[in-house]
Design an enzyme around this catalytic site. Structure first.
Site, PDB file in Angstrom:
ATOM      1  N   SER A   1       0.854  -1.187   0.000  1.00  0.00           N
ATOM      2  CA  SER A   1       0.000   0.000   0.000  1.00  0.00           C
ATOM      3  C   SER A   1       0.887   1.233   0.000  1.00  0.00           C
ATOM      4  CB  SER A   1      -0.908   0.009   1.235  1.00  0.00           C
ATOM      5  OG  SER A   1      -0.126   0.116   2.420  1.00  0.00           O
ATOM      6  N   LYS A   2       0.271   2.406  -0.064  1.00  0.00           N
ATOM      7  CA  LYS A   2       1.029   3.648  -0.136  1.00  0.00           C
ATOM      8  C   LYS A   2       1.934   3.844   1.076  1.00  0.00           C
ATOM      9  CE  LYS A   2      -2.163   6.269  -3.073  1.00  0.00           C
ATOM     10  NZ  LYS A   2      -1.209   6.336  -4.191  1.00  0.00           N
ATOM     11  N   ARG A   3       1.544   3.270   2.213  1.00  0.00           N
ATOM     12  CA  ARG A   3       2.371   3.463   3.416  1.00  0.00           C
ATOM     13  C   ARG A   3       3.726   2.776   3.299  1.00  0.00           C
ATOM     14  NH1 ARG A   3       2.033  -0.917   7.111  1.00  0.00           N
ATOM     15  NH2 ARG A   3       0.547  -2.528   6.464  1.00  0.00           N
TER      16      ARG A   3
ATOM     17  N   GLN B   1       5.499   2.759  -5.311  1.00  0.00           N
ATOM     18  CA  GLN B   1       4.991   1.503  -5.854  1.00  0.00           C
ATOM     19  C   GLN B   1       4.941   1.492  -7.371  1.00  0.00           C
ATOM     20  OE1 GLN B   1       1.490  -0.309  -3.879  1.00  0.00           O
ATOM     21  NE2 GLN B   1       1.493   1.513  -2.617  1.00  0.00           N
TER      22      GLN B   1
END
Length: 498
Positions: free
Chosen positions: A253-255, A259
C-alpha cells in the site's frame, strides 16, 4: 516453441505498478527466451475507471524500462485493434455466436432484483450467486420484459455439476467446484463486454499461447475455461505468478513507499536496477547466489518452472542497494546525463550549462558515484559543488570548529594553497601533509576542518578530489569564510546532520 505468443494487458486506471511491471517482464522474458512474440493490449472497456493519459504513461514506463512490445499500440500488428474499447463490434459478434448456439442467454433481471436475490440467499444460507431465473424464459416472458423496456445482459450457461480444473504451470492443477460458479454475465446491458469474456475472445483471436499473469486472476480462470469450452476453442496455457507482499507480509500500500515505475524513476532509480530487482521477485535463476543479472542473462536463463508459487516480499532496501551497484558500474557519460537531468530539475544548474560544463560535471559524478545509491541522493550530495555552504553539520562543528585555534590552522592552509600552482588532488595532499608536519599535528587535524569548511559536511568523496573539482578560488574563499565564522562564533548550523 517459436510459435509462443504472450501478452500483457493492463487496464489504464493509473500508473504502471511495480507488480504489473514484474508480470510484464516475465511475459517479455518468456517471449524472448522462446523466440516468441510479446503483445501489449490495453483493456479499457471500463469507462468509469479509465484515466485519460494512463495508457500512454504506462507505455512510456515500459519504454523507459527497455521492455518494447512486438505488437500493440504504436507498433501495430495483424491482430488489432489493441485497445479493447475499439473492439466492441468484435465482442458483440462473438456474443451473438454463443447466443445462437444456446450457450448463452439474455438476462432481464434488474440490479434491484439481483440484490434482493443475493440477500435472500444469504438469509437462507444458500450459495450467493445468480439463481438462474432467466435461464429458461419463455418467449412470452421475454416479450413482456422487452415491452417494459428492459435491456438485457448476456449470461453464459455454466455447468451445474462437476469441477473445472485449471492446469497451471506454477500452481499445478487447481480444481473449482462448478456449483459455486453461477451463470455469469459476459455482455453487460450497456453493450460492453465483461473482463472474462473480452479477455477470452482477444486471447483466442490474437493467438495467445501462454497467459502469464498475477495469481489474483486465478479465480477468473475457470470462468474463462468455460467460455473456451462454449466456443469449442483450445485454451492457452496458464501461469499465475505470485503476488508481491510488503516487508511485513501485508498487501502493498502507499504506506510502504513508492509503488509505481514512475515514482521510482522520479526518485532517481535506474531502469536496469528495477528490472534486475523485480525479475528476482518470485523467479530463481540457475545460480541463486548471483543477484546482479543483465537483461541478456535473464533472457538466456528465464524459466517459468522456476517461478515460485509463494508470494514474493518487496524490499526497497535491497532495490536501493542494487541501484547503488548500477550507479557505480554504468557508463560515466550516461550516468552524467541522467544526473544532469536531476540537477537541472533541482535548479543546481541551467539546461544550457550542461553542455558547457560537461567535463566538469563528469568529475563531480565520478567523485560521488561510489557513495550515492540513487540519482536524487547524488544531487543532494553534490549541492556544495555548486553553492558555497550556508550551514554546517552540527556534529562536525562541535567536533572540529569549537577550538578557535582551528581558524588559525585554516588560515595557514589558505596561505599554503595560495602558493600551489597545480591545483590537483595529488599535489594538494602533499602540501597538506607537509604543512601538518611543520605544525606538529596529524594530517587529519587539517583535513577534517577543511572538509567541513568547504562542504559544510563531515563525509563525502576524498577531500583532495573535492578541492580539485571545486577549484582554487572557491576553496580559498570558503576556507577564509569558515575561519571568520569560527572567530566570530557565528557558525550557522544545518537542521540535520550530514
Amino acid at each position: 516453441m517459436s510459435g509462443v505468443r504472450v501478452r500483457f494487458a493492463p487496464s489504464p486506471t493509473g500508473y504502471l505498478h511495480i507488480g504489473g511491471a514484474r508480470t510484464a517482464l516475465f511475459n517479455w522474458l518468456f517471449a524472448r527466451r522462446t523466440g516468441g512474440t510479446f503483445v501489449l493490449r490495453v483493456e479499457d472497456t471500463d469507462a468509469d475507471r479509465t484515466i485519460t493519459d494512463s495508457a500512454e504513461r504506462m507505455m512510456e514506463s515500459f519504454r523507459w524500462l527497455g521492455l518494447t512490445w512486438d505488437e500493440g499500440p504504436g507498433v501495430g500488428g495483424g491482430f488489432g485493434p489493441y485497445f479493447q474499447s475499439q473492439r466492441r463490434d468484435i465482442y458483440a459478434k462473438y456474443a451473438g455466436v454463443l447466443l445462437e448456439r444456446g450457450e448463452a442467454y439474455r438476462c432481464y433481471c434488474t440490479p434491484e432484483e439481483l440484490k434482493a436475490a443475493r440477500e435472500e440467499a444469504k438469509r437462507s444460507g444458500r450459495f450467493v450467486g445468480y439463481n438462474g431465473r432467466c435461464r429458461h424464459l419463455s418467449e412470452e416472458q421475454i416479450r413482456a420484459f422487452e415491452a417494459e423496456g428492459r435491456k438485457p445482459a448476456l449470461r453464459l450457461k455454466t455447468p451445474l455439476t462437476g469441477t473445472t480444473v485449471v492446469k497451471d504451470i506454477i500452481h499445478g492443477d487447481v480444481s473449482f467446484n462448478n456449483e459455486e460458479i453461477s451463470d455469469f454475465v459476459i455482455m453487460k446491458s450497456d453493450g460492453y463486454p465483461t473482463y472474462n469474456f473480452a479477455c477470452v475472445v482477444d486471447d483466442h483471436l490474437m493467438g495467445i499461447t501462454h497467459v502469464i499473469r498475477a495469481d489474483e486472476h486465478l479465480s477468473n480462470t475457470p470462468k474463462q475455461l468455460m467460455i473456451y469450452r462454449a466456443f469449442g476453442w483450445t485454451p492457452p496455457e496458464f501461469a499465475h505468478v505470485p503476488m508481491i507482499l510488503a516487508p511485513d507480509r501485508s498487501k502493498l500500500s502507499k504506506r510502504h513507499g513508492a509503488q509505481s515505475v514512475e515514482e521510482f524513476r522520479d526518485a532517481g532509480y535506474l531502469p536496469e536496477a528495477i528490472v534486475n530487482y523485480i525479475a528476482l521477485l518470485g523467479w530463481t535463476p540457475p545460480d541463486p547466489s548471483r543477484e546482479i543479472l543483465s537483461l541478456e542473462e535473464m533472457v538466456r536463463q528465464f524459466d517459468l518452472n522456476k517461478v515460485s508459487a509463494t508470494p514474493a516480499v518487496y524490499d526497497v532496501t535491497k532495490l536501493t542497494w542494487m541501484n547503488g551497484y548500477y550507479m557505480r558500474t554504468i557508463d560515466l557519460d550516461r550516468l552524467t546525463g541522467l544526473y544532469a537531468d536531476f540537477a537541472v530539475r533541482s535548479s543546481l544548474l541551467q539546461r544550457y550549462e550542461v553542455r558547457e560544463r560537461w567535463e566538469w560535471l563528469k568529475k563531480v559524478v565520478s567523485a560521488l558515484r561510489e557513495r550515492a545509491r540513487t540519482l536524487t541522493e547524488m544531487v543532494e550530495a553534490s549541492v556544495y559543488f555548486f553553492r558555497d555552504p550556508q550551514e554546517f553539520d552540527p556534529a562536525g562543528v562541535k567536533k572540529y570548529f569549537q577550538d578557535r585555534n582551528i581558524a588559525n590552522l585554516l588560515r595557514k592552509c589558505v596561505d599554503t594553497l595560495k602558493l600551489v600552482d597545480n591545483f590537483d588532488a595529488a599535489t594538494l595532499e602533499v602540501r597538506y601533509r607537509e604543512l601538518a608536519e611543520r605544525e606538529g599535528v596529524k594530517a587529519s587535524a587539517l583535513i577534517h576542518p577543511t572538509r567541513l569548511a568547504i562542504t559544510g559536511r563531515t563525509a563525502g568523496p576524498g577531500l583532495f578530489e573535492i578541492m580539485e573539482i571545486l577549484g582554487k578560488d572557491a576553496v580559498l574563499r570558503r576556507m577564509a569564510k569558515a575561519a571568520d565564522l569560527i572567530e566570530s562564533d557565528a557558525i550557522p548550523l544545518s537542521s540535520t546532520a550530514s
